[in-house]
Design a protein around this motif. Structure first.
Motif, PDB file in Angstrom:
ATOM      1  N   THR A 237     -86.377  -0.253  -2.743  1.00 44.86           N
ATOM      2  CA  THR A 237     -85.012  -0.716  -3.039  1.00 44.86           C
ATOM      3  C   THR A 237     -84.859  -1.183  -4.482  1.00 44.86           C
ATOM      4  OG1 THR A 237     -85.788  -2.682  -1.891  1.00 44.86           O
ATOM      5  CG2 THR A 237     -84.108  -1.374  -0.800  1.00 44.86           C
ATOM      6  N   ALA A 238     -85.957  -1.677  -5.056  1.00 44.41           N
ATOM      7  CA  ALA A 238     -85.878  -2.193  -6.427  1.00 44.41           C
ATOM      8  C   ALA A 238     -85.768  -1.061  -7.443  1.00 44.41           C
ATOM      9  CB  ALA A 238     -87.105  -3.049  -6.734  1.00 44.41           C
TER      10      ALA A 238
ATOM     11  N   ASP B 288     -83.849   1.840  -6.748  1.00 45.53           N
ATOM     12  CA  ASP B 288     -82.794   2.706  -6.244  1.00 45.53           C
ATOM     13  C   ASP B 288     -81.474   2.260  -6.850  1.00 45.53           C
ATOM     14  OD1 ASP B 288     -81.162   4.379  -4.807  1.00 45.53           O
ATOM     15  OD2 ASP B 288     -81.153   3.108  -3.018  1.00 45.53           O
TER      16      ASP B 288
ATOM     17  N   ARG C 278     -80.720   1.150 -15.642  1.00 48.27           N
ATOM     18  CA  ARG C 278     -80.675   1.843 -14.344  1.00 48.27           C
ATOM     19  C   ARG C 278     -79.245   2.156 -14.003  1.00 48.27           C
ATOM     20  NH1 ARG C 278     -82.411  -0.150  -9.506  1.00 48.27           N
ATOM     21  NH2 ARG C 278     -81.757  -2.266  -9.930  1.00 48.27           N
TER      22      ARG C 278
ATOM     23  N   ASP D 236     -85.770 -10.740 -14.512  1.00 46.78           N
ATOM     24  CA  ASP D 236     -85.129 -10.144 -13.339  1.00 46.78           C
ATOM     25  C   ASP D 236     -86.078  -9.040 -12.849  1.00 46.78           C
ATOM     26  OD1 ASP D 236     -83.288  -9.226 -11.415  1.00 46.78           O
ATOM     27  OD2 ASP D 236     -81.588  -9.728 -12.682  1.00 46.78           O
ATOM     28  N   ASN D 237     -85.599  -8.145 -12.034  1.00 47.10           N
ATOM     29  CA  ASN D 237     -86.350  -7.039 -11.461  1.00 47.10           C
ATOM     30  C   ASN D 237     -87.194  -6.268 -12.497  1.00 47.10           C
ATOM     31  OD1 ASN D 237     -87.075  -4.581 -10.358  1.00 47.10           O
ATOM     32  ND2 ASN D 237     -85.032  -4.077  -9.585  1.00 47.10           N
ATOM     33  N   LEU D 238     -88.525  -6.435 -12.429  1.00 43.14           N
ATOM     34  CA  LEU D 238     -89.420  -5.725 -13.350  1.00 43.14           C
ATOM     35  C   LEU D 238     -90.234  -4.651 -12.620  1.00 43.14           C
ATOM     36  CD1 LEU D 238     -91.011  -8.489 -15.656  1.00 43.14           C
ATOM     37  CD2 LEU D 238     -89.063  -7.023 -16.142  1.00 43.14           C
ATOM     38  N   ALA D 239     -89.677  -4.132 -11.535  1.00 43.27           N
ATOM     39  CA  ALA D 239     -90.436  -3.188 -10.712  1.00 43.27           C
ATOM     40  C   ALA D 239     -90.911  -1.969 -11.500  1.00 43.27           C
ATOM     41  CB  ALA D 239     -89.590  -2.736  -9.516  1.00 43.27           C
TER      42      ALA D 239
ATOM     43  N   LEU E  33     -92.061  -1.864 -14.498  1.00 45.88           N
ATOM     44  CA  LEU E  33     -92.988  -2.187 -15.593  1.00 45.88           C
ATOM     45  C   LEU E  33     -94.374  -1.603 -15.310  1.00 45.88           C
ATOM     46  CD1 LEU E  33     -93.385  -3.715 -18.259  1.00 45.88           C
ATOM     47  CD2 LEU E  33     -94.016  -5.728 -16.906  1.00 45.88           C
TER      48      LEU E  33
ATOM     49  N   SER F 208     -85.046 -14.783 -12.367  1.00 43.55           N
ATOM     50  CA  SER F 208     -83.671 -15.266 -12.245  1.00 43.55           C
ATOM     51  C   SER F 208     -82.816 -14.118 -11.748  1.00 43.55           C
ATOM     52  CB  SER F 208     -83.154 -15.785 -13.591  1.00 43.55           C
ATOM     53  OG  SER F 208     -82.947 -14.713 -14.473  1.00 43.55           O
TER      54      SER F 208
ATOM     55  N   PRO G 228     -92.389 -10.996 -10.573  1.00 43.38           N
ATOM     56  CA  PRO G 228     -91.182 -10.228 -10.903  1.00 43.38           C
ATOM     57  C   PRO G 228     -91.443  -8.723 -10.968  1.00 43.38           C
ATOM     58  CG  PRO G 228     -91.965 -11.435 -12.827  1.00 43.38           C
ATOM     59  CD  PRO G 228     -92.786 -11.913 -11.666  1.00 43.38           C
TER      60      PRO G 228
END
Lengths: 167, 442
Positions: free
Chosen positions: A77-78, A80, A116, A161-164, A166, B206, B375
């Motif tokens: 989900t991270a 998409d 994204r 925030d979302n670093l999926a 990386l 955050s 994260p």
């Protein structure tokens, strides 16, 4: 220790690695790593002790493989929609001469741009990236295998925030 | 933005529908709880201005002068240890002209020195003296009048330090109620009984959404098999992880009362935890240390729980114990939240054997933490994505309510007052909002 004239195969490896990530060819990217390979994103500047202090990523090859499987599963989900990234590489320099086994350490400054979908804000992540490379006999890039890739984020202390994406 | 005038303008009774207040209504929460700055301001007064809020762990301040800085709601505070060795929580605000006296997150110093006009305060908050003291020639003005303020109440439970900005209210033990037993299980898992928080660092993230979305989510057993499907499928070959959060799961969600709540994974995980402790030299050494310290029966219970591996615990309003970490949910604005996750590691007792055991377990704990909860981990980014989408969807004014009705009619009451439901039920969230409503209604 630093040399201005780098072995062109080292430069090529670092740039090729970034291109595979930006093109999301993650299986090919995994193949660049040695069997004892490590991806490390420390949790603070100047980290020397990942055994006692939390990191953002500390993945040896098996964990890295699981991460790639998850990212490519179509169920994450991270991711998409998936991230689109560009890595700009500069200040590339050799920071250690080849050791008896021929391993070298090369450092670069990389600026990772990520976005994204449509209208997501552009994330800019400057980092110092350190590659430990081992001469490799086979593999898709036969000259070198990645023993470790360390990403020291300039803003390591911030709330991310979302670093999926990386890697 | 904050202030009691605005707070008084919020009619909270119309924002949370609760069948226990009005049997004719379902359990629903109005979108304004997440979007209205007046509600946020009222929360800062009525909740964070009154209740017990976690400020840090005693191991973060081992020596006099050691400190960490944090927030109680929007109020900056310092947790420190005085020269006499006592725990102190200070308001991080120079008594002269208001600048914060401490900017660092963590450190060690002899004085907190305000950089604006050089006023220095001891760790107990007393002012060392005026700089250029001859300017303070009024005999009625004394350095003693400028001691840093303190929250009226500070208390700790098993090393976890809480403070309250209100002079009166339930004691910390009363506040924790049924949640305390789970903190006990978590602390007792340390082979030496000692924990280390802070020194191992923290994960920070955050999101552009309201703080309550994270408090709800930390004890939400319903989302895991959807948001974290890719991770759970890869995590265990026998799909144990998926089974835990399935509609047929034997695991439970528990409304512990006082707004606290629990997801109890032990019905699926306790046996594997016990087998794992028997399977490796490290596991056996761990069990032996616990048996020696706690006795065989308690050691077994502690291992079968494995701290936050066996449960997710929400301590109302903004504290979570999950897996290997303690998590603080920090409200920033009605639609902005910062979250800090402190891995909880073990400290040995100083003998080689004990220190080596702690080192081995700690490495496992750190890697396990990063794998899901950082994260860039396998879990948190998916949750952040959902939090962002919830806040985005809340912009739809035409649909006013969020529903927390799942499993309401199938939950059972326990003798200790808790309510037990299915793993995927929304009892934990109902617990949270019942307490929220009571506190906000004053």
């Amino acid at each position: 220790m630093s040399r201005s004239l780098l072995d062109p195969t080292v430069v090529d490896l670092v740039q090729h690695e970034a291109a595979l990530l930006d093109e999301r060819r993650l299986e090919d990217w995994l193949a660049l790593f040695a069997s004892d390979g490590l991806l490390w994103v420390p949790g603070r500047a100047g980290e020397v002790d990942p055994g006692c202090h939390v990191s953002i990523i500390y993945d040896h090859l098996p964990q890295l493989r699981a991460r790639v499987t998850r990212l490519l599963s179509g169920k994450e989900t991270a991711q998409d929609p998936p991230s689109r990234t560009m890595r700009a590489i500069t200040n590339l320099r050799l920071v250690s001469e080849p050791d008896p086994g021929g391993e070298v350490t090369v450092e670069s400054v990389q600026v990772l741009y990520e976005t994204r979908g449509v209208g997501a804000p552009l994330l800019v992540l400057p980092a110092r990236v350190t590659h430990r490379l081992r001469p490799a006999a086979d593999g898709p890039r036969p000259e070198w295998a990645i023993v470790s890739k360390r990403i020291d984020l300039l803003e390591v202390e911030r709330h991310f925030d979302n670093l999926a994406f990386l890697l | 933005m904050h202030g009691s005038t605005e707070a008084a303008a919020v009619d909270v009774g119309s924002l949370v529908l609760c069948p226990e207040v009005d049997p004719a209504t379902p359990h629903r929460v109005h979108r304004r709880l997440y979007t209205d700055p007046a509600v946020f301001a009222a929360e800062m007064d009525a909740i964070f201005g009154r209740t017990w809020v976690y400020v840090g762990h005693e191991s973060e301040i081992p020596e006099p002068g050691a400190f960490t800085s944090t927030l109680i709601g929007r109020t900056p505070v310092i947790l420190t240890r005085t020269d006499a060795g006592e725990i102190a929580v200070l308001l991080n605000r120079c008594t002269h002209r208001a600048a914060t006296v401490c900017q660092e997150r963590r450190g060690q110093n002899r004085f907190f020195r305000c950089p604006y006009h050089g006023w220095s305060f001891r760790p107990d908050g007393t002012l060392v003296g005026f700089t250029y003291a001859d300017g303070y020639d009024d005999p009625d003005v004394s350095a003693d009048d400028f001691t840093l303020g303190r929250p009226p109440r500070v208390a700790s439970y098993r090393g976890f330090v809480f403070a309250s900005l209100a002079a009166d209210g339930p004691s910390l033990t009363e506040h924790l109620g049924n949640a305390a037993a789970y903190i006990d299980l978590l602390v007792d898992l340390s082979p030496s009984g000692r924990l280390v928080v802070g020194a191992p660092g923290e994960s920070r993230y955050s999101y552009p959404g309201n703080w309550k979305i994270q408090s709800e989510n930390g004890v939400d057993g319903y989302h895991a098999n959807f948001v974290h499907l890719a991770f759970l499928e890869g995590a265990a070959p026998d799909n144990k992880a998926l089974r835990m959060f399935a509609g047929t799961s034997p695991c439970r969600s528990v409304d512990l009362g006082h707004g606290h709540a629990l997801l109890d994974q032990r019905p699926v995980m306790a046996d594997p935890f016990e087998r794992r402790a028997a399977a490796t030299p490290q596991g056996r050494a761990h069990r032996a240390a616990l048996e020696e310290r706690l006795g065989a029966e308690r050691a077994r219970e502690v291992i079968r729980t494995s701290g936050g591996l066996g449960f997710n615990l929400l301590v109302y309003p903004n504290l979570l114990f999950i897996q290997y970490h303690v998590r603080v949910v920090q409200p920033v604005a009605v639609d902005r939240t910062e979250v800090v996750l402190f891995p909880i590691l073990f400290e040995g007792d100083g003998t080689l054997e004990s220190d080596e055991l702690a080192l081995g377990l700690n490495a496992e704990r750190l890697r396990g933490h990063e794998g899901f909860y950082g994260p860039a981990g396998g879990g948190v980014p998916g949750d952040l994505e959902m939090f962002r989408r919830v806040q985005e969807g809340l912009a739809v004014e035409q649909v006013e309510w969020l529903s927390f009705e799942r499993g309401r009619t199938r939950e059972s009451r326990e003798p200790d007052g808790s309510r037990v439901g299915h793993m995927t039920d929304e009892g934990p969230q109902r617990s949270f909002y019942r307490r929220w409503l009571a506190e906000m209604a004053g």
